[in-house]
Design an enzyme around this catalytic site. Sequence first.
Site, PDB file in Angstrom:
ATOM      1  N   LYS A  73       0.849  -1.195   0.000  1.00 48.91           N
ATOM      2  CA  LYS A  73       0.000   0.000   0.000  1.00 48.91           C
ATOM      3  C   LYS A  73       0.881   1.240   0.000  1.00 48.91           C
ATOM      4  CE  LYS A  73      -3.916   1.976   2.603  1.00 48.91           C
ATOM      5  NZ  LYS A  73      -4.776   1.819   3.804  1.00 48.91           N
ATOM      6  N   SER A 148      -9.760   1.702   3.008  1.00 49.56           N
ATOM      7  CA  SER A 148      -8.951   2.451   2.076  1.00 49.56           C
ATOM      8  C   SER A 148      -7.896   1.608   1.350  1.00 49.56           C
ATOM      9  CB  SER A 148      -8.231   3.585   2.809  1.00 49.56           C
ATOM     10  OG  SER A 148      -7.333   3.042   3.772  1.00 49.56           O
ATOM     11  N   SER A 172      -9.788  -0.534   7.260  1.00 46.08           N
ATOM     12  CA  SER A 172      -9.269  -0.466   5.892  1.00 46.08           C
ATOM     13  C   SER A 172      -8.564  -1.704   5.364  1.00 46.08           C
ATOM     14  CB  SER A 172      -8.328   0.716   5.746  1.00 46.08           C
ATOM     15  OG  SER A 172      -9.075   1.886   5.611  1.00 46.08           O
TER      16      SER A 172
HETATM   17  N1  GLN Z   1     -13.015   3.975   6.422  1.00 47.97           N
HETATM   18  C1  GLN Z   1     -12.387   4.470   7.615  1.00 47.97           C
HETATM   19  C2  GLN Z   1     -12.032   5.915   7.447  1.00 47.97           C
HETATM   20  O1  GLN Z   1     -12.326   6.436   6.449  1.00 47.97           O
HETATM   21  C3  GLN Z   1     -11.192   3.656   7.944  1.00 47.97           C
HETATM   22  C4  GLN Z   1      -9.982   4.025   7.199  1.00 47.97           C
HETATM   23  C5  GLN Z   1      -8.797   3.200   7.547  1.00 47.97           C
HETATM   24  O2  GLN Z   1      -8.897   2.184   8.239  1.00 47.97           O
HETATM   25  N2  GLN Z   1      -7.653   3.671   7.119  1.00 47.97           N
HETATM   26  O3  GLN Z   1     -11.478   6.546   8.284  1.00 47.97           O
END
Ligand code: GLN
Length: 473
Positions: A73, A148, A172
């Site tokens: 990532k 994400s 995420s």
């Molecule tokens: N969807 C969550 C957010 O937008 C989690 C994001 C993540 O785990 N990086 O903050």
Amino acid sequence: MTDTYQNFRKRLLNGEASCRGVVENYLGRARSKSNLNAFLQLFDESIEAAERVDAKVKAGNPGKLAGLVLGVKDIIAVRGKRLTCGSRILEDFSSVYDATVIERLEAEDAIIIGKTNMDEFAMGSSTEFSAFGPVLNPVDTERVPGGSSGGSASAVAAGLCHVALGTDTGGSIRQPASFCGVVGLKPTYGRVSRYGLVAFASSFDVIGPISNSVYDSALIMEVMAGHDERDSTSAERPVPSYTSLLVREAGGFTVGVAKEALSSGIADDVRQTVEKQIDDLRGAGVKIKEVSLPHLDYTIPAYYILATAEASSNLERYDGARYGHRRQGVDELEEMYVESRSEGFGPEVKRRIMLGTFVLSAGYYDAYYKKAQRVRRIIKKDFDDAFRDVDAIVMPTAPTTAFKIGEKTSDPVKMYLSDIFTVSANLAGIPGVSIPVGRDSSSLPIGLQLLGRQFEEETILTLANHIEQSLKS
Ligand code: GLN
């Protein structure tokens, strides 16, 4: 066509496959599936790295991950490579060092073939908020892969690499794994070093694997986890042999079913599929017990207050002077800050910075930030209470399967609600794994989530492995 590293390794060691061959193959596939937009960069030098590993295999001393083709990532530092975090503000920024996880994985002969796409600064649940375009779900390209770490999940599900690293601040790793039909493990906070991981919300962030099997995630964790003196929040605990613990009988465990998580607001197919798995676990001798997580409804607001507060402070450093994009042609300092940040950050990141700054501001701090900290403690306590009676808790990973591209981008609250079952693990710092357990009526993957006690990844991995194996037979 997806493959596990475990299978590939057998072929590698008995001479039927080579690292060079597998890397070329995956690079070729990644290029031919560039429509998915899963990778932001591909590394052709990985072919030379593969040749070096092939030589080690020939010499009889392959590393534990020899020839494991890895996507990373693009929020994790790889020396000499661009580190964009899916943002314009870091579009031209390259890292001068390796993250600890990268050092450890490469030391065991994993081969990194590229950096995967993501929501900007890991803020999002659909990977539509990348400055470099949305990622598509390989199961159905009209749908989001989740986020994400959507690039990582999409790449693993499409067979563009064996394993990919993701990060999980509020879901995420698990939610995109669920949407794409692959395995995603969020380790305990502090189990894996964050050195070289660009910070979003530092008290939540953790690096973990996305893979095509529970075994592959367990294996990579053995290499990646453990104390790192460069990250003071990394735990000084020995790392268990996760792969050898996988084969334990599931029958001795007690699994909790959180009644609040199977009530309202879940798609029928998701609920039925998870309930069927719970019945099957019972049939396999696992004790099933009802537990209560009474504050589940407060997890989203608490998370979005605390995570944005931390993010607003962490993202202060992108000011046009120290890192990344700078607006040219302005002479006044403050204007340079404002213009650089206005141009460099996308809309979701701006929203979070504003929210986070607001909840930390004098007069609102007590009403929001402090209260959310209290809620976080209460949620941690709910889990402590539940884990006195059970070894793991089961629930869906997400309330729905993958949604359509564009379906939720105009309504942030709707988007945030797709994290309802994942954020609590980050608030409590506990591990969670998502595994594919079936398909809904549109053939979209359904993920089941198992949450465990702090530093007991081995328990949820064993249960996940049991479910994975029983679904095969
Ligand atoms: N969807 C969550 C957010 O937008 C989690 C994001 C993540 O785990 N990086 O903050």
